[in-house]
Design an enzyme around this catalytic site. Sequence first.
Site, mmCIF file in Angstrom:
data_model
loop_
_atom_site.group_PDB
_atom_site.id
_atom_site.type_symbol
_atom_site.label_atom_id
_atom_site.label_comp_id
_atom_site.label_asym_id
_atom_site.label_seq_id
_atom_site.Cartn_x
_atom_site.Cartn_y
_atom_site.Cartn_z
ATOM 1 N N HIS A 14 0.849 -1.200 0.000
ATOM 2 C CA HIS A 14 0.000 0.000 0.000
ATOM 3 C C HIS A 14 0.878 1.240 0.000
ATOM 4 O O HIS A 14 1.538 1.555 0.997
ATOM 5 C CB HIS A 14 -0.898 -0.008 1.242
ATOM 6 N N HIS A 21 -9.804 1.830 1.335
ATOM 7 C CA HIS A 21 -9.384 2.547 2.546
ATOM 8 C C HIS A 21 -10.551 2.460 3.537
ATOM 9 O O HIS A 21 -11.571 3.134 3.366
ATOM 10 C CB HIS A 21 -9.097 4.015 2.233
ATOM 11 N N HIS A 34 1.178 5.430 -2.023
ATOM 12 C CA HIS A 34 0.587 6.446 -2.892
ATOM 13 C C HIS A 34 1.714 7.103 -3.692
ATOM 14 O O HIS A 34 2.264 8.142 -3.290
ATOM 15 C CB HIS A 34 -0.171 7.489 -2.071
ATOM 16 N N GLU A 89 -10.461 4.409 8.196
ATOM 17 C CA GLU A 89 -9.195 5.097 8.459
ATOM 18 C C GLU A 89 -9.488 6.340 9.290
ATOM 19 O O GLU A 89 -9.467 7.470 8.819
ATOM 20 C CB GLU A 89 -8.479 5.476 7.162
#
Length: 422
Positions: free
Chosen positions: A56, A209, A58, A212
């Site tokens: 995971h 997601h 970004h 979170e």
Amino acid sequence: MDLIIRRARLRRAKTLVDIAIKDGKFSAIDEHINTEGKKEIDADGNLVTPPFVESHVHLDAALSVGNPRYNQSGTLLEAIDIWSDYKKDMVKADIKKRAKQAISWLIANGVLHVRTHTDISDPELMLLEAMLELKDELEEDVDIQIVAFPQDGIFAYKGMDKRLQRALEKGADVVGGMPQGELTREDGIRSITYAFDLAETFSVPIDIHTDETSDEQSRFTEVIVKYAMERGMTNSVTASHATAMHNYENDYAAKLIGNIKRAGINIVTNPFSNALLQNRLEGYPRRRGHTRIDELHAAGINVSIGNDNIMDPFGPVGKGSMLQAAHLLLHHAHLSDHEQIKDLFDMITTKGAKTLGLNDYGIEIGHPANVIILDASDEIEAIRLTSECLYVIREGRVISTAKPAKRRLMLARENMEVDFKL
């Protein structure tokens, strides 16, 4: 043989072995291989393991820290605001340049399989196009899975649902979501339903997601569990973060964990961002922001680790090290037992591979020769030292090398070298 790795220490093996590679695949593994290789590497008893898996991250935001400003509160909400402002003036060439540099850091740290969550909230899908181009340009060096991630929610903004569908049509590999970002719980559930519908239509996995937040009332993981069971999507559904689980009442958490096991979904924890962003508003005593790693592991649930953010508004530091992430999680999740530390290494290798649905992963005859050599004798030493990756080998081709630092002390009565090893 094209390449032979001599004196390799495999995990859980009692003796050192030689590993032969031919035509990009493992062709022999034995205590001693008599033939010579065109190229040979002496592992010198160091740990030889399948490459790390980044479950995971970004990449679209990587290395953008301070642009257009720094996150002064350290909260998730301010990070989202900063990222939204950044997107107003973003340039694709810059996005690709930063992401490529972050990928180079990951590779140098032994990562050859990456799942990156890519924001699809811009109408032109520029971020997605940048990641798709990088995936093609770097396919010989690293495997990249792209999650179509609706950063601002699927139904919180008009047209985002159609944009998510367009992203999958353009080639995104995984459908994402962010139910806690929707305007209401009802819309959050609706967004999960929509994600599952798209996953079935496009025959792709799901990585959402999930919860979170520090809010113990955020309970979307149970909805994901329900749909995974009803639609028979075992092992292809991932709930990332699930940090609210840390704050759940224990009876409810026990029930949920049992159902996660029944559904066969994966959990991804992100030690850096979860520790940094969660529970910011509660003062002291300050709870940890991670999900219940030990209880999930005890239930037999597949849990893997992600870096999540590498120098962006959500996390201002980082260098793409999976060992560093595992080292941090050891402390924050109280995973200091001897076997628990070994399991942390699984979470950045075999369990990450399961999360990404990788086939032919591992050092086995006939598998693609993807392998790394660490400056450590075993997985515990590798995590303790956050060891350098001495060699990264992609389908039999050496694509990264490193030399560990040499330290020499000149003391009053003697000189010595220090490498921090026992």
